[in-house]
Design a protein around this motif. Structure first.
Motif, PDB file in Angstrom:
ATOM      1  N   SER A   1      30.512  41.247  48.387  1.00 47.14           N
ATOM      2  CA  SER A   1      31.850  41.227  47.790  1.00 47.14           C
ATOM      3  C   SER A   1      32.535  42.572  47.973  1.00 47.14           C
ATOM      4  CB  SER A   1      31.774  40.876  46.307  1.00 47.14           C
ATOM      5  OG  SER A   1      31.056  41.868  45.621  1.00 47.14           O
ATOM      6  N   ALA A   2      33.839  42.569  47.832  1.00 52.80           N
ATOM      7  CA  ALA A   2      34.632  43.788  47.950  1.00 52.80           C
ATOM      8  C   ALA A   2      34.671  44.512  46.609  1.00 52.80           C
ATOM      9  CB  ALA A   2      36.053  43.442  48.383  1.00 52.80           C
ATOM     10  N   ARG A   3      34.844  45.829  46.649  1.00 55.08           N
ATOM     11  CA  ARG A   3      35.164  46.584  45.430  1.00 55.08           C
ATOM     12  C   ARG A   3      36.638  46.382  45.161  1.00 55.08           C
ATOM     13  NH1 ARG A   3      33.707  52.604  46.350  1.00 55.08           N
ATOM     14  NH2 ARG A   3      35.129  52.737  44.617  1.00 55.08           N
ATOM     15  N   VAL A   4      37.001  46.152  43.910  1.00 57.57           N
ATOM     16  CA  VAL A   4      38.393  45.855  43.558  1.00 57.57           C
ATOM     17  C   VAL A   4      38.805  46.721  42.377  1.00 57.57           C
ATOM     18  CG1 VAL A   4      40.004  44.063  42.809  1.00 57.57           C
ATOM     19  CG2 VAL A   4      38.105  43.464  44.315  1.00 57.57           C
ATOM     20  N   GLU A   5      40.019  47.278  42.458  1.00 57.06           N
ATOM     21  CA  GLU A   5      40.586  48.053  41.351  1.00 57.06           C
ATOM     22  C   GLU A   5      42.034  47.603  41.153  1.00 57.06           C
ATOM     23  OE1 GLU A   5      41.823  52.665  40.568  1.00 57.06           O
ATOM     24  OE2 GLU A   5      39.882  52.301  41.516  1.00 57.06           O
ATOM     25  N   ALA A   6      42.392  47.229  39.925  1.00 58.45           N
ATOM     26  CA  ALA A   6      43.771  46.840  39.615  1.00 58.45           C
ATOM     27  C   ALA A   6      44.658  48.084  39.625  1.00 58.45           C
ATOM     28  CB  ALA A   6      43.832  46.159  38.257  1.00 58.45           C
ATOM     29  N   LEU A   7      45.843  47.951  40.188  1.00 62.79           N
ATOM     30  CA  LEU A   7      46.786  49.066  40.258  1.00 62.79           C
ATOM     31  C   LEU A   7      47.792  48.964  39.118  1.00 62.79           C
ATOM     32  CD1 LEU A   7      47.416  48.980  44.106  1.00 62.79           C
ATOM     33  CD2 LEU A   7      45.938  50.549  42.836  1.00 62.79           C
ATOM     34  N   PRO A   8      48.192  50.104  38.525  1.00 65.65           N
ATOM     35  CA  PRO A   8      49.119  50.084  37.391  1.00 65.65           C
ATOM     36  C   PRO A   8      50.462  49.427  37.717  1.00 65.65           C
ATOM     37  CG  PRO A   8      48.311  52.315  37.781  1.00 65.65           C
ATOM     38  CD  PRO A   8      47.768  51.445  38.859  1.00 65.65           C
ATOM     39  N   GLY A   9      50.961  49.602  38.939  1.00 70.21           N
ATOM     40  CA  GLY A   9      52.257  49.047  39.322  1.00 70.21           C
ATOM     41  C   GLY A   9      52.176  47.620  39.832  1.00 70.21           C
ATOM     42  N   GLY A  10      51.020  47.009  39.724  1.00 70.47           N
ATOM     43  CA  GLY A  10      50.823  45.660  40.244  1.00 70.47           C
ATOM     44  C   GLY A  10      50.054  45.683  41.546  1.00 70.47           C
TER      45      GLY A  10
END
Length: 128
Positions: free
Chosen positions: A6-15
């Motif tokens: 799986s990929a590493r994923v990080e949510a961004l503050p601006g969407g």
């Protein structure tokens, strides 16, 4: 060599999201007793990773690449399946201590490369 499922994923503050996929090349020294076809082991490991990072952010959508390097310890179990075939189950932990460049989206670093890493795996090997 290994590649995470799986990929590493990080949510961004601006969407949107920042994601990364990696390909790893590692070397380890395993020490342990043999019990017939089964051999538990423990030892040090060093690894290098090529990582591709990209984002789904409206700010940017380009892909970037970086190299990461680290070291740690590994414990595992090697089982000989035949004369030359074997399977290996392992768990390792360590730290990434070097990276070529950070992944930056909108002026902020995302998917920080350095720090602690842990993994488990299962592999099949052929002894030449």
């Amino acid at each position: 060599f290994s590649m995470p499922l799986s990929a590493r994923v990080e949510a961004l503050p601006g969407g949107g999201e920042a994601r990364s996929r990696s390909f790893e090349l590692g070397v380890h020294l395993g020490f342990g007793p043999e019990f017939g076809r089964v051999r538990p082991y423990v030892g040090p490991t060093v690894f290098a990773m090529l990582e591709r990072g990209y984002s789904t952010s409206p700010l940017t959508s380009n892909a970037e690449y970086r190299l990461l390097a680290g070291a740690g310890a590994e414990v595992g179990l090697s089982i000989w399946l035949g004369e030359r075939w074997r399977t290996v189950a392992f768990a390792s932990a360590g730290g990434i201590f070097a990276q070529t460049n950070p992944f930056v989206v909108g002026g902020d670093e995302v998917l920080r490369g350095t720090g602690f890493i842990g993994k488990v795996g299962l592999g099949v090997a052929y002894a030449f």
